[in-house]
Design a protein around this motif. Sequence first.
Motif, PDB file in Angstrom:
ATOM      1  N   GLN A 532       0.827  -1.188  -0.123  1.00 56.78           N
ATOM      2  CA  GLN A 532      -0.124  -0.012   0.046  1.00 56.78           C
ATOM      3  C   GLN A 532       0.956   1.351  -0.100  1.00 56.78           C
ATOM      4  O   GLN A 532       0.514   2.140  -0.603  1.00 56.78           O
ATOM      5  N   VAL A 535       2.358   1.583  -3.473  1.00 50.71           N
ATOM      6  CA  VAL A 535       1.411   2.114  -4.468  1.00 50.71           C
ATOM      7  C   VAL A 535       1.175   3.752  -4.347  1.00 50.71           C
ATOM      8  O   VAL A 535       1.072   4.220  -5.389  1.00 50.71           O
ATOM      9  N   GLU A 536       1.025   3.992  -3.084  1.00 52.04           N
ATOM     10  CA  GLU A 536       0.840   5.671  -2.827  1.00 52.04           C
ATOM     11  C   GLU A 536       2.061   6.147  -3.205  1.00 52.04           C
ATOM     12  O   GLU A 536       1.678   7.352  -3.675  1.00 52.04           O
ATOM     13  N   LYS A 537       2.957   5.714  -2.898  1.00 54.83           N
ATOM     14  CA  LYS A 537       4.106   6.801  -2.998  1.00 54.83           C
ATOM     15  C   LYS A 537       4.527   6.883  -4.696  1.00 54.83           C
ATOM     16  O   LYS A 537       4.863   8.099  -4.922  1.00 54.83           O
ATOM     17  N   PHE A 538       4.364   5.887  -5.145  1.00 57.88           N
ATOM     18  CA  PHE A 538       4.937   5.772  -6.619  1.00 57.88           C
ATOM     19  C   PHE A 538       3.742   5.889  -7.533  1.00 57.88           C
ATOM     20  O   PHE A 538       3.925   6.065  -8.754  1.00 57.88           O
ATOM     21  N   ASP A 539       2.572   6.224  -7.034  1.00 57.50           N
ATOM     22  CA  ASP A 539       1.425   5.841  -7.835  1.00 57.50           C
ATOM     23  C   ASP A 539       1.429   5.020  -8.908  1.00 57.50           C
ATOM     24  O   ASP A 539       1.171   5.170 -10.149  1.00 57.50           O
ATOM     25  N   LEU A 540       1.622   3.879  -8.469  1.00 59.01           N
ATOM     26  CA  LEU A 540       1.597   2.507  -9.448  1.00 59.01           C
ATOM     27  C   LEU A 540       0.587   1.610  -8.850  1.00 59.01           C
ATOM     28  O   LEU A 540       0.728   0.879  -8.159  1.00 59.01           O
ATOM     29  N   PRO A 541      -0.682   1.888  -9.329  1.00 60.43           N
ATOM     30  CA  PRO A 541      -1.834   1.047  -8.631  1.00 60.43           C
ATOM     31  C   PRO A 541      -1.605  -0.417  -9.248  1.00 60.43           C
ATOM     32  O   PRO A 541      -2.207  -1.222  -8.209  1.00 60.43           O
ATOM     33  N   GLN A 561       3.283  -1.087 -16.640  1.00 59.30           N
ATOM     34  CA  GLN A 561       3.791   0.069 -15.769  1.00 59.30           C
ATOM     35  C   GLN A 561       5.128   0.124 -15.514  1.00 59.30           C
ATOM     36  O   GLN A 561       5.525   0.866 -14.908  1.00 59.30           O
ATOM     37  N   ARG A 564       7.328   2.928 -15.805  1.00 64.06           N
ATOM     38  CA  ARG A 564       7.680   3.944 -14.615  1.00 64.06           C
ATOM     39  C   ARG A 564       8.198   3.711 -13.554  1.00 64.06           C
ATOM     40  O   ARG A 564       7.946   4.306 -12.615  1.00 64.06           O
TER      41      ARG A 564
END
Length: 982
Positions: A532, A535-541, A561, A564
Amino acid sequence: MSSSRETPAMQQYYRFKRQHPGCVLLFRMGDFYETFDEDAVSISRALGLTLTKRSEGLPMAGVPYHQLENYLRRLVQQGFRVAVADQLQDPKEAKGIIDRGVTRVVTPGTLVDDALLDGDAANTLAAVAFLESGDNSHAGIAFVEASTGDFVVTDCPADQIADELARRSVGEIIYAALADGRIPPRVDRIIRQLGLSATARPAWQFRSDESLIQLTSHFGVSTLAGYGLSETDPAIPAAGAALFYLKETQAGEVDEGKNNANAGRDVAGFIGPAGQGRSPAEAAAKTAAAAAGGTSRGRAEEHRLKARRLALAHLRPPRREDTSGRCVIDAVSLRSLEVERTIRGGGPKPASSNAAGDGTLVGLFLGAGSQCCRTPMGRRLLREWLCQPLGRLEAILARQSAVAVFVEDRILSENLRASLDNVQDVARITGRIALGRATPRDICALGKSLASIDLLIDLTTSTPALTVQHAAITSARSALEPLAMAIVESCKDDPPAHMREGGLFKDGFDAELDEARRLQTDAGSWLAEYQQKLVEKFDLPGLKVGYNKIFGYFIELPAAQARRAPDELTRKQTLKNAERYTTPELRDFENKVLTAETRAVEREKALFDELCTRALGVIRELSTFGQAVAELDALQGLAERAVRRGWTRPEILPEPVLRIHGGRHPVLEELLGTTFVPNDVELGSSQTEAGASPAALALITGPNMAGKSTFIRQVALITLLAHVGSYVPADRATIGLVDRIFTRIGADDALHSGQSTFMVEMTETANILNHVTGKSLVILDEIGRGTSTLDGLSLAWSIAEFLAGEADEAAEATSGGPRALFATHYHELTQLEERFAGRVKNLHVAVREWPSATDPGHSEIIFLHRILPGRTDQSYGIHVARLAGLPRPVIDRAREVLSSLAVHQNAAVSGAPQTSATPGPEAAASIPAPRGRRARQPDQFSLFTEYLSHPAIDQLREIKIEALSPMQAFDELRRIKGLTER
Ligand code: ADP
């Protein structure tokens, strides 16, 4: 020698075997402790193990390492001495052969593990060092209790060594080996008498100079003067030898260089190979490595810690015992009075569950059914008190007053008992901590025990008789409370039995431990949280964190992805539709998870060691607390017994007086309850009674089974209890101080194998007569029974006279004499009352007689067990025989013989010690022939004629007076008189 005996491991094995002669060696190999050769054969038999063969026929038997304590217990119980060789390094780290060392030697007198010990009895090692050669040499003796660190030294003359040893639960004695390996005869005699296990040690360890160095360096002092021991104190050699032995058995320290240097001198000693010498400190550090396990983290620190523990930190400095302050009871008397063991029973046994225990005085207090004491420390101390009564008035009165507090204040007593219930064996736990052998349960028990401190202080406040204990606990409080708090705060309530798998410390107590535990149980949620976070830190859902067995933990991004992916992610693997990465954090996590279990256990061990080290830092206070608890418990234990049976507080006086009213035998009273018949006695004089001087020697006559032995023993036991500071089983008692209690009651052949019963009887009596003083109490039962009637009577007579005469002399000098009770079936002795008027008095046991309904012409009797003044002149032996079930014809015939002998007895000339028990030949001749048989020849009654056979009498018979002139008659008379004077 076959090659399997020459592998490096086996060479190690044989080296340890040589260093520990007389021991079975348990040699750690992998998950087993193995034994080889004869050891394997003997332990496989003793423990029922399978005997296997290593290569080339070498016998081998092993026990799983985690069951070591269990097997050790069984081996020690069967009399084995066991050396345990452990692996001193992690096998994975070993280059070539694993370093091993003997980490402890388990011997009967140096046990420390709970499973091997009886909580109710001390287990003491005694070192005996004779000061000179020869049988009569004085000896120094050291007593050490390895489990608690108690260290007492004393010295005594040759004839008191066995007595000193008998009083103190000795499990093993050590002595200086002779050059030829034999047991010195003077040691042999003692171990046979007491049935002790004994171990020879190198003679140099008993040298005064070596001992002094050993003691001063161990206690870190330049002189022992502070402990009341001068450099020439006779107890030093024994104390030093005991310390050498403890270091070897507890810490695996073998001073090999020294042993080697002395090898020529001490054949039977412990001899090490050349070049293996290492200093005690090095040895301890090495041994510590064994206990430390094999991890590298903090190992040096752990070694230091454990080396310190292994240096016997709990051993208290030697305390010289002041024997003058005791009422001495020798080994024979301890046994006759059945203080710790019954005459028929073997060694001390666990007391049985009935309230009278195992029939001993100690069992009465400590038996499972009696519940007198609440802690093992109290039970051990009370046993010691009962075996070593006090000799000084002030000390007795002080203890008595403390007992009185608990007798009178029942609420205080109940409260104290309730708080003692929470106190465990602090003394032995402390010992195990000092030896690096404490378990998690020990630590928790310590914490719970110390939690009672405040309550104990409260309960003992403002009670002057308990000031000593109150002050002791108060002085230890400030040091112990933080430790108690630390334990209670950090440890769980249900600790594991050992530290192998951890589980001692509470969650939330230590961040590192919590993390390790959390990782084990909670890896999944950590991963989810981590995912989690990324995901939030790198905005990689599409980012996922996963795990597989081959690649371990990874971060996965769908191929779309992957472009990125930030630099922080390190590529690990490329799949068809995805890329896998890792990060330092994840690698760390992986590492942590994979080692989490080991780390949790390691962390717990480190925390456990920290707690043990804290405890070691307050070891003195722990022992002060343990001692004070033991005293409070033993005192209330004495009170408990007094209250339960209505015992009373005896008056103790310095004068040689003994007045008991309504006295009971403590053990029989417990068994018989109200059917026990109380009795009185009054002996010796008291200055308070102007002019009155009751006799000092009481002669008790009465039939067998009437209660004579019970009566005299009860007097001795009441006197003993009074000197312990206890209440006594009597309605009223005034007891003058006694320096020694001597008893001679029945001979014990098994114990004195090789000596006749009569020899034993006379040796024991000789000991009494040679040592009795005007302040002693002497109890004699049936002296002279082991020889012919006439011999026996003569001896009994002269011994009684001696005691009465002693009393006379002493009376002039000290206004008193030995108080003595003499039970005898020789009625003739009762004449002494007239001869020593005022010094000797007769007592007898009452018997009720009435005409028998079933046996016309004869009477029935019952023993009333009541002691009355005066003599008895009937022995009722035939009645007793009838009660015992002798066949009717034998009883009838005995009566016939008796009545015939009695006629002659009545006609005999009286005069002491010439006797009513010695009818002349004419008496025998007059015995009627048994009915229905041919008459016997008079010479078949030679039993009765032998007494009168004397050359003078024979020649008198031969003389024909009518054939002699007056001159010849005169010459004959002179010659015959000469015969009587030879
Ligand atoms: P003795 O020495 O005269 O042969 P013991 O002292 O051995 O006799 O006593 C024999 C038995 O008598 C004891 O085992 C006990 O059961 C009983 N007995 C002795 N004294 C008493 C007593 N005072 N009250 C009740 N029973 C007693």
